[in-house]
Design an enzyme around this catalytic site. Structure first.
Site, mmCIF file in Angstrom:
data_model
loop_
_atom_site.group_PDB
_atom_site.id
_atom_site.type_symbol
_atom_site.label_atom_id
_atom_site.label_comp_id
_atom_site.label_asym_id
_atom_site.label_seq_id
_atom_site.Cartn_x
_atom_site.Cartn_y
_atom_site.Cartn_z
ATOM 1 N N LEU A 171 0.834 -1.205 0.000
ATOM 2 C CA LEU A 171 0.000 0.000 0.000
ATOM 3 C C LEU A 171 0.867 1.252 0.000
ATOM 4 O O LEU A 171 0.483 2.284 -0.519
ATOM 5 C CB LEU A 171 -0.907 0.016 1.235
ATOM 6 N N GLY A 213 7.866 6.000 6.836
ATOM 7 C CA GLY A 213 9.090 6.248 7.570
ATOM 8 C C GLY A 213 9.702 4.991 8.159
ATOM 9 O O GLY A 213 10.893 4.792 8.081
ATOM 10 N N PHE A 214 8.904 4.135 8.728
ATOM 11 C CA PHE A 214 9.498 3.064 9.516
ATOM 12 C C PHE A 214 9.199 1.682 8.975
ATOM 13 O O PHE A 214 9.401 0.691 9.648
ATOM 14 C CB PHE A 214 9.055 3.193 10.968
ATOM 15 N N GLY A 215 8.695 1.628 7.773
ATOM 16 C CA GLY A 215 8.465 0.314 7.223
ATOM 17 C C GLY A 215 7.529 0.369 6.039
ATOM 18 O O GLY A 215 7.197 1.431 5.524
ATOM 19 N N VAL A 273 3.885 -0.859 4.266
ATOM 20 C CA VAL A 273 2.525 -1.253 4.627
ATOM 21 C C VAL A 273 1.948 -2.120 3.512
ATOM 22 O O VAL A 273 2.053 -1.787 2.326
ATOM 23 C CB VAL A 273 1.638 -0.011 4.850
ATOM 24 N N LYS A 332 1.602 -3.244 8.810
ATOM 25 C CA LYS A 332 2.854 -2.480 8.716
ATOM 26 C C LYS A 332 3.987 -3.376 9.184
ATOM 27 O O LYS A 332 4.002 -3.857 10.304
ATOM 28 C CB LYS A 332 2.785 -1.223 9.568
ATOM 29 N N ASP A 391 4.835 13.583 13.291
ATOM 30 C CA ASP A 391 5.013 13.501 11.841
ATOM 31 C C ASP A 391 3.681 13.688 11.131
ATOM 32 O O ASP A 391 3.227 12.834 10.388
ATOM 33 C CB ASP A 391 5.661 12.166 11.468
#
Ligand code: NAG
Ligand code: NAG
Ligand code: NAG
Ligand code: NAG
Ligand code: NAG
Ligand code: NAG
Length: 662
Positions: free
Chosen positions: A341, A345-347, A349, A364, A464
Site C-alpha cells: 500500500l 518512515g518506519f516500514g 505497509v 505495517k 510527523d
C-alpha cells in the site's frame, strides 16, 4: 553460543596442542637482528641496551665506557638436565667487538647460569662472569665460554683467546686464536657456533657473518659434564666488560636450538598424546553443554516472554489482538509487493485479508533497520492500543515473532489524503476533494490531535503530521495514522535514519526544531498548520530545511504574503468547485487559523483545543500579524500567555530526540 563458537574452541585446543608439542621437542629462539621491542624477550642488566640492531653489552653511553660490565639473557630458562638425561643444544651468534683503546678490553662471554643478576664489581678482568669474592667458588654457578681480547694476568691466556670457564675467570681449557683466521677484536663480525652434545662442548668460529661458515674453524672442544656444575634450569646469554681499556661489545644475531628434555623425559610425549585428546574432548563437551544450555535457555526465555508481553498488553483496555507471523504472512500473501500500500518512515505497509472472515487489514512491517526492542514495542502497542478515537487509525493487532515486528491496522479503502490533494502525473484519475470534505478532514485531524495532546491518559505527540499520514475511510473521514510509533523507533535508530525520519518531514517542521531538535506540542501544532494550508491550497508544503528563516519556497511564506496583500482567498485550490455551501468567510478563517498555527514563535501558536473552538465556530481565529514575524530564538513567551499551561515547558512529555546536524 553457536556452531562457529564451537569451532573456535576446537581451533584453540588445536593451537594449544601444537604449542605444547613443539615445546616438549625443542627450546628454540632466533634473533636475526635485535630491535628495541626485542627487549621484552630479553633480560638486560642495567647498562646493557639494544642499539643499532645489536645487544650492546657494554654500550658507549655518552662516551664513557670505562669499567663497565653487563649481562643479557634470553628471558626464559632452559632445562639443561634431569635425573636421566643431559640436554644437548646448538647456538650460533654473531659478535662484533670494536676496540676503543689499544688494545681493547676486556672481552665477551657466552654464559649459562641460573642467576641472571650481574655480580657487583664484575667489570675489568672479571668479564661480568664473577667478581673477586665469587671467583672460583661454587657460589658463582656459571659456565662461560669467554672471548677474551686482552691479557689481564699471567694466568690469563694471550689476548685474542677462547676459553671454557667454570665458576671462575680462569679457564679449564683455552685456545689462543693467534694461529687461526679468527681475530676477535678486528672490529668486523665474527660468527661463533657452540654445540653441546654427548657431554662435549665444541666452539667454532669464522670471520664471516653467515651461519653457513660458522663451523669453519673448531676453536676448542673439551669434554664437559654440565650437570656436575649447574642447576637443572639455567638462563642462557652473554656477559662482557671493559676496564681502563675499552671496546664495544656487541651481539648482532643469535639463534638457539636446545633439546627440551622436559620433566619426565621419555614418557613425556606419551603423556602429551594422552592429555591433548582428553583436553580437546573436555573442551568439546563443555562447549556442547554450554551451547545446549544456552539454546534451552533461549527457548525458555521465548516461551516465557510471550505470555508476559501478552499479559501486559491484555491489561490495557480493549487490547489489540496478537497475531501469529504465519497468519499475517498468509494474509499478505507473503508480503507480496503487489499488496504493497505504501512505504513510510518506519516500514512498508501491505494490504492483507484475514482468513476466516475476509477482513481487510493493513499490515505495517517495521523495517529491520528501525528495529526496536521488544519491551519498547510492548510499550508502544499498549500505548497505541489504548488510544481510541474516531479520527485515529485503529491498531487492531500486533505480532512479534522471529524478530519480525508487525502492526495490524484497520484497512482504509480510500488511501491517504495526499493522493487527493496533489496532482500525480501517473495517477491523474483521483478525484479532487470539495470544500466540505476538506473542511471535515481538517476538523477530523484537529480532533485527533486534540485527543492525543489533551484527551488521553498520557500525552502523545504525533511528530510527523503530513498528508500521507492522514488516511481516508469509505466516507472520506480523516483518520490520523502512524501516531506515537515514531517516538520509540526513532530513539533506537538515530544513526541509521536520516533527519527526515528523526525529526519529521521537511516542510512540516517548525523552525525551532532545527535548533532544539525536539518534538513538542507546538511542533505538532506547526505541522498541523502546514497541513491546513496544504489541504486548502492543494499545494505541497515546500521545502525549508536548509535555511531556518528562509520560507521563500514554503507554503507558509506564500500564504502569509497573500494574507499581507489582503488577498488570502486566492490561495484556495483552483480545483475546488465553488458550491452554494461554500462560505468564503469560513475559508478565510481556516487559512488564517493555519497561519496562526505556523507562527514562527511557538508560544504564539494556538493549542489544539483553541483550534477546535475556531473550527467549531465557537471562537474567532487568533490575531495574525500582517507581516510574517521573523523567527527569533529563544522565543519569548507572550505576556498574556505566561500563566497559561505553557506547553513548551510542560509539553515536552515525550523524551526528545536530538536531530543530527544538517
Ligand atoms: C677502573 O677500575 C680500575 C681498577 O679497579 C681503577 O684503577 C680505575 O680508576 C677505574 N677507572 C675509572 C674511570 O673509574
Ligand atoms: C646440533 O647440531 C648438530 C650438527 O649440526 C646436530 O647433529 C644436532 O642434532 C643439533 N642439535 C640440536 C639440539 O639441534
Ligand atoms: C660479588 O657479587 C656478589 C653478588 O652480586 C656480592 O654480594 C658481593 O659483594 C660481590 N663481591 C665484591 C667483592 O664486590
Ligand atoms: C686483529 O685485528 C686488529 C685490527 O685489524 C689488529 O690490530 C690485530 O693485530 C689483529 N690481531 C691478530 C691476533 O691478528
Ligand atoms: C655427570 O655428572 C653427574 C653428577 O656428577 C653424574 O651423576 C653423571 O653420571 C655424569 N654424567 C656423565 C655422562 O658422566
Ligand atoms: C687505570 O687508569 C688509572 C688512571 O686513569 C690508573 O690510576 C690505574 O692504575 C689504571 N688501572 C689499571 C688496572 O690499569
Amino acid at each position: 553460543m553457536n556452531m562457529s563458537m564451537l569451532h573456535k574452541y576446537q581451533f584453540l585446543a588445536f593451537v594449544f596442542s601444537i604449542i605444547f608439542l613443539t615445546k616438549v621437542t625443542s627450546f628454540y629462539f632466533n634473533f636475526p637482528t635485535f630491535q628495541p621491542n626485542d627487549e621484552a624477550n630479553l633480560l638486560l642488566s642495567k647498562n646493557s641496551k639494544i642499539y643499532l640492531d645489536a645487544i650492546q653489552i657494554t654500550p658507549d653511553i655518552r662516551g664513557i665506557i670505562v669499567n663497565y660490565s653487563g649481562r643479557a639473557f634470553y628471558n626464559k630458562p632452559y632445562k639443561l638436565w634431569n635425573k636421566k638425561k643431559i640436554a644437548s643444544f646448538n647456538t650460533t651468534f654473531v659478535l662484533n667487538i670494536t676496540p676503543q683503546t689499544s688494545p681493547g678490553g676486556e672481552g665477551v662471554a657466552f654464559i649459562l647460569t641460573p642467576n641472571t643478576n650481574l655480580p657487583e664489581n664484575s667489570e675489568g678482568k672479571w668479564l661480568g662472569i664473577v667478581n673477586a669474592s665469587t671467583n672460583g667458588t661454587s657460589k658463582a654457578e656459571i659456565l662461560a665460554v669467554e672471548f677474551d681480547t686482552k691479557q689481564s694476568s699471567t694466568q690469563d691466556g694471550p689476548s685474542n683467546h677462547v676459553g671454557i670457564n667454570i665458576n671462575s675467570i680462569n679457564s679449564i681449557k683455552q685456545t689462543s686464536l693467534t694461529n687461526t683466521k679468527v681475530n676477535l677484536s678486528s672490529g668486523t663480525s665474527v660468527t661463533i657456533r657452540i654445540q653441546y652434545f654427548n657431554d662435549v662442548i665444541s666452539v667454532f668460529g669464522s670471520m664471516s657473518e653467515t651461519s653457513h661458515d660458522s663451523m669453519e674453524t673448531l676453536l676448542v672442544s673439551p669434554p664437559l659434564n654440565l650437570s656436575s656444575y649447574l642447576k637443572q634450569e639455567v638462563f642462557v646469554g652473554f656477559s662482557g666488560s671493559t676496564s681502563n681499556y675499552t671496546e664495544l661489545n656487541c651481539v648482532k644475531a643469535w639463534e638457539f636450538i636446545g633439546l627440551d628434555i622436559g620433566d619426565n623425559n621419555k614418557n613425556n610425549l606419551l603423556w602429551v598424546w594422552i592429555i591433548i585428546p582428553m583436553v580437546i574432548l573436555i573442551i568439546g563437551l563443555v562447549t556442547f553443554l554450554i551451547y545446549y544450555w544456552q539454546k534451552r535457555r533461549n527457548i525458555e526465555i521465548q516461551e516465557d516472554a510471550y505470555p508476559r508481553i501478552e499479559d501486559q498488553i491484555q491489561h490495557s483496555s480493549m487490547s489489540p489482538k496478537k497475531y501469529t507471523l504465519k497468519e499475517l504472512i498468509k494474509a499478505t500473501n507473503g508480503f507480496n509487493h503487489q499488496n504493497k500500500l505504501g512505504e513510510g518512515g518506519f516500514g512498508t505497509v501491505y494490504k492483507g485479508i484475514l482468513g476466516n472472515n475476509n477482513k481487510e487489514i493493513a499490515v505495517k512491517r517495521v523495517s529491520k533497520n528501525s528495529r526496536q526492542g521488544k519491551q519498547e514495542f510492548v510499550a508502544e502497542v499498549t500505548t497505541i492500543g489504548s488510544l481510541h478515537h474516531k479520527n485515529l487509525v485503529k491498531l487492531i493487532g500486533w505480532c512479534y515473532e522471529k524478530k519480525e515486528l508487525l502492526l495490524v491496522y484497520e484497512y482504509m479503502p480510500n488511501g491517504s489524503l495526499d493522493k487527493y490533494l496533489f496532482f500525480h502525473p501517473n495517477q491523474n484519475s483521483y478525484a479532487t476533494l470539495n470544500w466540505e470534505t476538506r473542511h471535515s478532514v481538517i476538523h477530523g485531524v484537529a480532533q485527533a490531535l486534540d485527543y492525543l495532546h489533551n484527551g488521553c491518559e498520557k500525552r502523545v505527540l504525533h511528530r510527523d503530521i503530513k498528508a500521507s499520514n492522514i488516511m481516508l475511510d469509505l466516507e472520506f473521514n480523516a483518520k490520523l495514522g502512524d501516531f506515537g510509533l515514531a517516538r520509540t523507533i526513532q530513539k533506537k535508530n538515530e544513526t541509521h535514519h536520516s533527519t527526515k525520519e528523526i525529526a519529521g518531514t521537511p516542510g512540516y517542521m517548525a523552525p525551532e526544531t532545527f535548533l532544539t531538535g525536539r518534538a513538542t506540542v507546538e511542533t505538532d501544532v506547526y505541522g498541523f498548520g502546514v497541513l491546513v494550508l496544504e489541504v486548502v491550497c492543494g499545494k505541497r508544503p515546500g521545502n525549508n530545511i536548509y535555511a531556518q528563516d528562509d520560507y521563500k519556497n514554503s507554503i507558509v511564506y506564500w500564504v502569509w504574503e497573500l494574507y499581507g496583500k489582503g488577498n488570502i482567498l486566492s490561495a484556495l485550490d483552483k480545483r475546488v468547485i465553488s458550491s452554494s455551501e461554500m462560505d468564503d468567510e469560513e475559508i478565510e478563517i481556516v487559512l488564517v487559523l493555519g497561519l496562526a498555527c505556523c507562527h514562527p514563535n511557538p508560544h504564539e501558536r494556538p493549542t489544539m483545543r483553541s483550534v477546535l473552538q475556531v473550527l467549531n465556530g465557537e471562537a474567532n481565529p487568533p490575531m495574525v500579524p500582517i507581516d510574517r514575524p521573523a523567527f527569533v530564538w529563544p522565543a519569548m513567551p507572550s505576556s498574556f500567555k505566561e500563566n497559561e499551561d505553557s506547553s513548551l515547558i510542560n509539553g515536552t512529555l515525550t523524551p526528545f530526540t536530538e536531530i543530527s546536524g544538517r
